[in-house]
Write an enzyme that holds these catalytic residues in place. Structure first.
Site, short mmCIF file in Angstrom:
data_model
loop_
_atom_site.label_atom_id
_atom_site.label_comp_id
_atom_site.label_asym_id
_atom_site.label_seq_id
_atom_site.Cartn_x
_atom_site.Cartn_y
_atom_site.Cartn_z
N LYS A 297 -35.40 41.51 52.54
CA LYS A 297 -35.31 41.87 51.12
C LYS A 297 -36.59 41.50 50.39
CE LYS A 297 -31.34 41.27 49.19
NZ LYS A 297 -30.17 40.55 48.71
N ARG B 171 -30.54 35.33 45.45
CA ARG B 171 -29.93 36.03 46.58
C ARG B 171 -30.58 35.62 47.89
NH1 ARG B 171 -27.70 41.30 44.75
NH2 ARG B 171 -28.30 41.56 42.59
N GLY C 131 -23.56 40.84 53.23
CA GLY C 131 -22.39 40.13 52.72
C GLY C 131 -22.10 38.79 53.39
N MET D 182 -24.08 36.03 53.50
CA MET D 182 -24.56 34.81 52.84
C MET D 182 -24.32 34.93 51.34
SD MET D 182 -27.89 33.92 55.08
CE MET D 182 -28.51 35.56 55.07
N ARG E 122 -33.65 48.88 51.89
CA ARG E 122 -33.70 48.45 53.29
C ARG E 122 -33.39 49.67 54.12
NH1 ARG E 122 -28.26 44.79 52.69
NH2 ARG E 122 -26.92 46.47 52.10
N HIS F 231 -17.37 46.78 51.78
CA HIS F 231 -17.60 45.89 52.93
C HIS F 231 -17.03 46.50 54.21
CE1 HIS F 231 -16.57 42.50 55.60
NE2 HIS F 231 -17.75 42.07 55.22
N SER G 233 -30.58 45.99 95.94
CA SER G 233 -29.93 46.28 94.66
C SER G 233 -29.36 44.95 94.17
CB SER G 233 -28.82 47.31 94.86
OG SER G 233 -28.19 47.56 93.62
N CYS H 115 -27.29 46.87 90.08
CA CYS H 115 -26.00 47.56 89.96
C CYS H 115 -24.91 46.67 89.39
CB CYS H 115 -25.58 48.16 91.29
SG CYS H 115 -25.28 46.93 92.56
N TYR I 176 -34.91 51.35 89.44
CA TYR I 176 -33.78 52.02 88.77
C TYR I 176 -32.75 51.01 88.30
CZ TYR I 176 -31.10 51.36 93.08
OH TYR I 176 -30.46 50.81 94.16
C1 PEP Z 1 -22.25 42.55 91.65
O1 PEP Z 1 -21.85 41.55 92.19
O2 PEP Z 1 -23.06 42.56 90.72
C2 PEP Z 1 -21.76 43.87 92.08
C3 PEP Z 1 -22.24 44.98 91.58
O3 PEP Z 1 -20.73 43.88 92.96
P1 PEP Z 1 -19.21 43.65 92.56
O4 PEP Z 1 -19.15 43.66 91.06
O5 PEP Z 1 -18.47 44.74 93.19
O6 PEP Z 1 -18.95 42.32 93.16
#
Ligand code: PEP
Ligand code: MG
Length: 895
Positions: free
Chosen positions: A28, A97, A106, A108, A353, A469, A778, A845, A865
């Site tokens: 602000k 303020r 809202g 503070m 803002r 709000h 992975s 993963c 990835y």
């Molecule tokens: C993990 O452990 O991150 C994973 C992807 O395998 P799971 O969740 O199946 O144990």
């Protein structure tokens, strides 16, 4: 010496770059200085830095140098407006303020009309020639100051106000005259003395110092802390305090107050969207006490509202405001949320803002602004909050479904939500914690309701406008919200609601549509979202700028198809055990694990093979040539054991093992700590037939699909829970033997790879040795978090919130990656692995693969990835693009 207080407006300098730095003067404060410096009409004032908040939090006092700096800054304000603070003839009044670096709407405290006392109120009455206005300002000030600074429950004041109205037979505050209000001021002062045990302070400088201290303290209020936790804002930033000359929107019909967005915050349409109230003070619009009027004639007509728009009532001021809004948008190159006040025909801007917006609006604005030349593609990609896409990826009401619309309110935050009615925030949290879908139904919401709003699927209020709000917070959280539904009447005593004559009890189901404002009886079916238009454009730009690939965690054909629609570039994790649990397969699985001999086991596996092969073929077909990482069986055998008599009966067959034998074998296989027991590659080592069957199913499916479609799938076989290089070497040998056998039999040589999950600390620590046998890693960050922290992923829920409350974790480590611990292992494993094998592919993963902050970490580490659940794929695409762009920008133009 570091400057602690900065003046803005009224001819102040604004030259110090610290005054434009949000971390120093808050959002602000920075914007007030910015607006003043581009010549917009901002009432003069000064900002006390966030550094002083931190200093105050440590010491609990406003130190002497700060008090001196405040006095000097105040004098400059007095000079520029030509009035003095505490003057009994024509007093300068102030607003105090909060304003942190990141907006916390809202959360503070604020004090308005500061500087009134028994003497200055008379000066104000004289100078404004409006006695009623002066006494009304004073009683509002005592209430706000009493509440915020002295800790008096605001309910006490409201009760007194109600009594005063009742005594006079009035419905509205506006009917009270100067005499009524003067009497009310006396009552309010008595309330303060009674409740706070001290008189209401008459010394205006004491008022100012105490109000500043109270705003600093409000940084650490419970609701502010909850808000910060929900929004991942650090607790140690502190808030700035803005002290500003008051301007009054309640000085008659030529005065007004309002809030306006430079574009429509719900749809993104390029048209100013706002609300105003004639003869009102700023907080009246936000609090939802009076129903605000539309700013433009067009919006008023579209809504069929009667009360005049500001465009019609104050056309000259409206035209001036429109000009300023245009200037602000071009200056900030973003949609602005602006608060303004009109004092006797003079327009003032009190705040600007970057406006909160729905995900749909964020997308449309970003794409439109590129077309308008305001921003470029990269800015557009960086501008949309990845998690906000979640709002667009969730179902909306099925337009063909029949529905019973009970009433309509304002469409405050889009998306459809169904749930059981709950009437207060605590109930919402309690019911949600036991897995119920709840819909929070309130007259209006206040910052105390924040926890319940978060726990609810949707929010319905009976009062308040699009900037109330409830509306603002729901949009920020991505919760569907219908507000101002005046046909809904809540009876807290009976714990029921009546919606347009239909009585419903707390716990009954209703549905709201935050895009249309409809409130419906019962549960209405929903439908999947469309991913075209602005969404498609932005995703295309995001894909252009991202380095990391985005895959999906999926195993069913439906999930794979959904993930492809969302843009997944392959499967990063197919958990094959999910295929084992299907009802038609579990019998074969159980026979396999309870087999007494290799022959019995082979027979059971033979029964599973065709089903697995068909599953894999389906995935390969859907993913059409994209890489598919298929993980061999991971969970403890323990999880598949039969439990009930019926389970055992189901396994009996002529000539097979007896019931007693099966029960004995099952008892032998039970484990004390299955998560650290007979699972992952340990299964492949002890029962090589299982992995051999799965490998065979994968390679045969790949050959089948290659034969049928002419394009070869790319299977990547992933071995779970590897701790040592030797485990992987043994399993890999077996898998490769199966590959050779299948391919020789089919006369094909399909490409495939074999890799491992890194989900145990030992695997990360010895990643160089493991990499010698792996084509890819992975990171299984679910297990890696569990095993690194020694916290069970299935049991963490019962205590993790205490850890978050106490600041031991700033985020749940199972949601956002623990950079210092788990992250360090990942970084080390990536470096060791790549050092040993330059062609090693790296991915993630665990659930973190769909979390934007964790995705930014993956970019830093240089993973190839991320893999996320289907609905997280677009979020991951955008987050990965943002991570790439930020990395490139911070590396500078040479990169
Ligand atoms: C993990 O452990 O991150 C994973 C992807 O395998 P799971 O969740 O199946 O144990
Ligand atoms: Mg795992």
């Amino acid at each position: 010496m570091v400057q602690t207080v900065y003046n803005f407006g009224g001819g102040a300098e604004h030259g110090d770059p610290r005054q434009k730095d949000k971390t120093v003067v808050g959002g602000k404060g920075a914007n007030l200085a910015e607006m003043a410096s581009i010549g917009l009409p901002v009432p003069p004032g000064f900002t006390i830095t966030t550094e002083e908040c931190r200093r105050f939090s440590a010491s609990g006092v406003l130190h002497a140098e700060l008090r001196e700096a405040i006095a000097a800054a105040l004098e400059r304000v007095e000079t520029s407006v030509g009035r003095r603070f505490g003057d009994t003839a024509n007093p300068l009044l102030l607003s105090v303020r909060s304003g942190a670096a990141q907006s916390m709407p809202g959360m503070m405290d604020t004090v308005l009309n500061l500087g009134l006392n028994d003497d200055t109120v008379r000066g104000l009455a004289g100078a404004s020639a409006n006695e009623r206005f002066a006494w009304d300002s004073y009683r509002r000030f005592i209430q706000m100051y009493g509440d915020v600074v002295m800790g008096v429950d605001h309910g006490c004041f409201e009760e007194a106000l109600e009594i005063a109205k009742e005594e006079r037979g009035f419905l509205n505050d506006t009917e009270l005259d100067a005499g009524d209000l003067r009497a009310l001021v006396d009552t309010y002062k008595d309330i303060v003395r009674r409740e706070a045990g001290a008189p209401f302070p008459q010394d205006v400088h004491e008022q100012l110092a105490e109000a500043i201290a109270a705003v600093f303290r409000s940084w650490n209020s419970e609701r502010a802390r909850i808000y910060r936790r929900l929004n991942a804002i650090a607790d140690d930033c502190g808030t700035a305090v803005n002290v500003q000359a008051m301007v009054f929107g309640n000085r008659g019909e030529n005065s007004a107050t309002g809030v306006v967005f430079t574009r429509d915050p719900a749809t993104g349409e390029r048209t100013a969207y706002g609300e105003w109230l004639p003869n009102a003070q700023g907080e009246d619009v936000v609090a939802g006490i009076r129903t605000p009027q539309y700013l433009t004639r067009r919006h008023r007509e579209r809504a069929g509202a009667k009360a005049p728009s500001m465009e019609e009532a104050l056309p000259r001021v409206h035209a001036e405001l429109t000009r300023y809004l245009d200037l602000l948008e071009r200056h900030y190159r973003d949609m602005q949320d602006v608060e303004f006040t009109v004092e006797e025909g003079d327009l003032y801007l009190l705040q600007t803002r970057s406006g909160k917006r729905t995900a749909a609006a964020a997308l449309r604005m970003a794409v439109d602004m590129v077309a308008e030349g305001l921003i470029n593609e990269e800015d557009a990609v960086l501008r949309v909050e990845p998690m906000a896409l979640d709002q667009l990826l969730h179902p909306t009401l099925d337009p063909d479904a029949s529905r019973e619309v009970l009433c309509r309110g304002l469409p405050a935050s889009p998306g459809a939500a169904t749930g059981r009615i709950v009437l207060d925030a605590a109930t919402a949290e309690a019911w949600a914690a036991r897995g119920e879908h709840v819909l929070l139904c309130r007259t209006e919401t206040s910052p105390e309701d924040i926890g319940g709003m978060h726990a609810a699927r949707g929010i319905l209020t009976t009062r308040g406008g699009m900037t109330s709000h409830a509306a603002v917070v729901a949009r920020g959280m991505g919760r569907p919200c219908v507000c101002g539904a005046s046909d809904v009447v809540i009876d807290m005593a009976a714990r029921s609601v009546t919606i347009a004559g239909h009585r419903l009890a707390e716990g009954d189901a209703i549905t709201i549509d935050g895009s249309s404002g409809e409130v419906m009886a019962g549960t209405v079916p929903t439908r999947e979202p469309e991913l075209t238009g602005a969404f498609g454009d932005l995703m295309l730009w995001a894909d252009r700028h991202r380095r990391m690939r985005v895959r999906t965690n999926a195993e069913t054909p439906d999930d794979c198809a959904a993930a492809r629609r969302f843009g997944a570039e392959g499967v990063g994790l197919c958990r094959t055990e999910h295929m084992f649990f299907q009802p038609d397969r579990i019998r074969a699985v159980r026979r396999m694990i309870l087999a007494g001999s290799a022959a019995e086991r082979d027979a059971a596996l033979d029964a599973l093979l065709p089903a697995q092969r068909a599953d894999f073929a389906r995935i390969f077909e859907i993913m059409a040539g994209l890489p598919c990482t298929i993980r061999l069986l991971d969970p403890p055998l323990h999880e598949f054991l039969p439990h009930s008599d019926a389970d055992f009966d189901d396994l009996l067959e002529p000539g097979g093992p007896s019931r007693e034998t099966l029960m004995r074998r099952a008892a032998e296989l039970r484990e004390v700590n299955p998560m650290l027991g007979h699972r992952g590659c340990r299964l492949g080592i002890t029962y090589p037939e299982i992995y051999a069957m799965q490998a065979r199913a994968i390679f045969e499916a790949a050959c089948d699909v290659a034969d049928a479609t002419g394009s070869a799938p790319v299977p990547e076989l992933m071995i779970p829970l590897v701790a040592t290089a030797a485990e992987l070497a043994i399993v890999r040998d077996k898998v490769e033997a199966v590959a050779r056998e299948v391919m020789a039999g089919r006369g094909r040589a399909l490409p495939y790879s074999v890799g491992t999950m890194i989900e145990l600390p030992r695997a990360a620590l010895t990643a160089d040795a493991i990499a010698a046998h792996a084509d890819f890693f992975s990171f299984g960050t679910n297990d890696l978090t569990q095993t690194t922290l020694g916290i069970s992923r299935d049991d963490a829920g019962s205590f993790i919130h205490t850890y978050l409350d106490q600041g031991i974790f700033t985020r749940d480590p199972f949601v956002g990656i623990d950079r210092d611990g788990v992250g360090r292992l990942i970084r080390m494993a990536a470096e060791l692995g790549r050092g040993a094998s330059a062609t090693l592919k790296l991915g993630i993963c665990g659930e973190h693969g769909g979390d934007p902050d964790s995705i930014a970490f993956c970019e830093e580490v240089g993973l190839d990835y991320v893999s996320a659940s289907p609905y997280r794929v677009p979020i991951a695409r955008l987050a990965a693009a943002q991570a790439s762009l930020r990395a490139r920008r911070s590396a500078g133009p040479a990169a």
